[in-house]
Design an enzyme around this catalytic site. Sequence first.
Site, PDB file in Angstrom:
ATOM      1  N   GLY A  48       2.888  -0.924  -1.323  1.00 20.54           N
ATOM      2  CA  GLY A  48       2.560  -1.277  -2.694  1.00 20.54           C
ATOM      3  C   GLY A  48       1.059  -1.172  -2.891  1.00 20.54           C
ATOM      4  N   GLN A  53      -6.991  -2.649  -6.775  1.00 22.76           N
ATOM      5  CA  GLN A  53      -7.338  -2.202  -5.421  1.00 22.76           C
ATOM      6  C   GLN A  53      -7.986  -0.827  -5.406  1.00 22.76           C
ATOM      7  OE1 GLN A  53      -3.216  -3.317  -3.818  1.00 22.76           O
ATOM      8  NE2 GLN A  53      -4.569  -3.611  -2.079  1.00 22.76           N
ATOM      9  N   CYS A  96      -2.514  -6.452   3.602  1.00 27.27           N
ATOM     10  CA  CYS A  96      -3.000  -5.903   2.339  1.00 27.27           C
ATOM     11  C   CYS A  96      -3.945  -4.749   2.628  1.00 27.27           C
ATOM     12  CB  CYS A  96      -3.730  -7.001   1.561  1.00 27.27           C
ATOM     13  SG  CYS A  96      -4.329  -6.472  -0.050  1.00 27.27           S
ATOM     14  N   LEU A  97      -3.792  -3.649   1.880  1.00 31.60           N
ATOM     15  CA  LEU A  97      -4.648  -2.482   2.106  1.00 31.60           C
ATOM     16  C   LEU A  97      -6.117  -2.784   1.798  1.00 31.60           C
ATOM     17  CD1 LEU A  97      -2.486   0.507   0.779  1.00 31.60           C
ATOM     18  CD2 LEU A  97      -2.621  -0.475   3.071  1.00 31.60           C
ATOM     19  N   HIS A 138       3.358 -10.030  -4.467  1.00 36.82           N
ATOM     20  CA  HIS A 138       2.030  -9.754  -3.888  1.00 36.82           C
ATOM     21  C   HIS A 138       1.192  -8.911  -4.858  1.00 36.82           C
ATOM     22  CE1 HIS A 138      -0.583  -8.577  -0.272  1.00 36.82           C
ATOM     23  NE2 HIS A 138      -0.929  -7.667  -1.177  1.00 36.82           N
ATOM     24  N   GLU A 139       1.824  -7.891  -5.460  1.00 37.74           N
ATOM     25  CA  GLU A 139       1.075  -6.983  -6.347  1.00 37.74           C
ATOM     26  C   GLU A 139       0.732  -7.648  -7.687  1.00 37.74           C
ATOM     27  OE1 GLU A 139      -0.124  -4.517  -4.927  1.00 37.74           O
ATOM     28  OE2 GLU A 139       1.211  -4.491  -3.192  1.00 37.74           O
ATOM     29  N   HIS A 142      -2.252  -9.608  -7.257  1.00 37.29           N
ATOM     30  CA  HIS A 142      -3.452  -8.769  -7.344  1.00 37.29           C
ATOM     31  C   HIS A 142      -3.906  -8.643  -8.800  1.00 37.29           C
ATOM     32  CE1 HIS A 142      -4.530  -7.202  -3.440  1.00 37.29           C
ATOM     33  NE2 HIS A 142      -3.303  -6.781  -3.171  1.00 37.29           N
TER      34      HIS A 142
HETATM   35 CO    CO Z   1      -2.506  -6.273  -1.371  1.00 38.64          CO
END
Ligand code: CO
Length: 198
Positions: A48, A53, A96-97, A138-139, A142
């Site tokens: 995701g 991000q 998380c990226l 999670h997204e 963000h």
């Molecule tokens: Co993340």
Amino acid sequence: MTGLALKVIHYPHPTLRHVSKPLKRVDRELRDMVAQMFELMYTHEGVGLAANQVDLPYRVFIANPTGDASKKDQEYVFINPVIKSGKGQVAGEEGCLSIPGVVGEVIRKEKVQIEAYSLAGEMFSGELDGLFARIVQHEIDHLDGVLFIDRLSPGQLADVRDELEEFEIDFQSKRDVGEMPTDELIARRLVELETLRA
Ligand code: CO
């Protein structure tokens, strides 16, 4: 390809704390940005990715719960997503990226009812569970400027404190050598991008 070349930003970049604005229009450049987001997500082996991000202020995230770039039918774009309801609670490991290498256990709703718009502007809704329900929560966090590390227990947070500090030091070094814009410049750019579509 047009205009912006996107890349994944890391904690503690201030855009990760930006509360995203709902999109009012989807144009070609936005579709191009979404295509770039998919490429970046697969490059970094994620499932995701939210607009914050990649330093964008829009309320949009993408997901492919399989993480498999060849499974196009598992690619989802969520525009202006809203969680209508949720039930149950389940703990699970997240990463998380934007904080690569850091993992921790987060408690999420087990099932969520979500409503969102597709790139084609069509509203869709569905009840999700398992990994997909976790990704969506999670997204959406963000998009609200919330990171999974904010949801760790004090003990879990203490466990990753040193790794987070490394990211903070790295960010400050980039600032010091002029590779990272000031908070003011970053905020001004987000406002300009919001003016176009949000
Ligand atoms: Co993340």
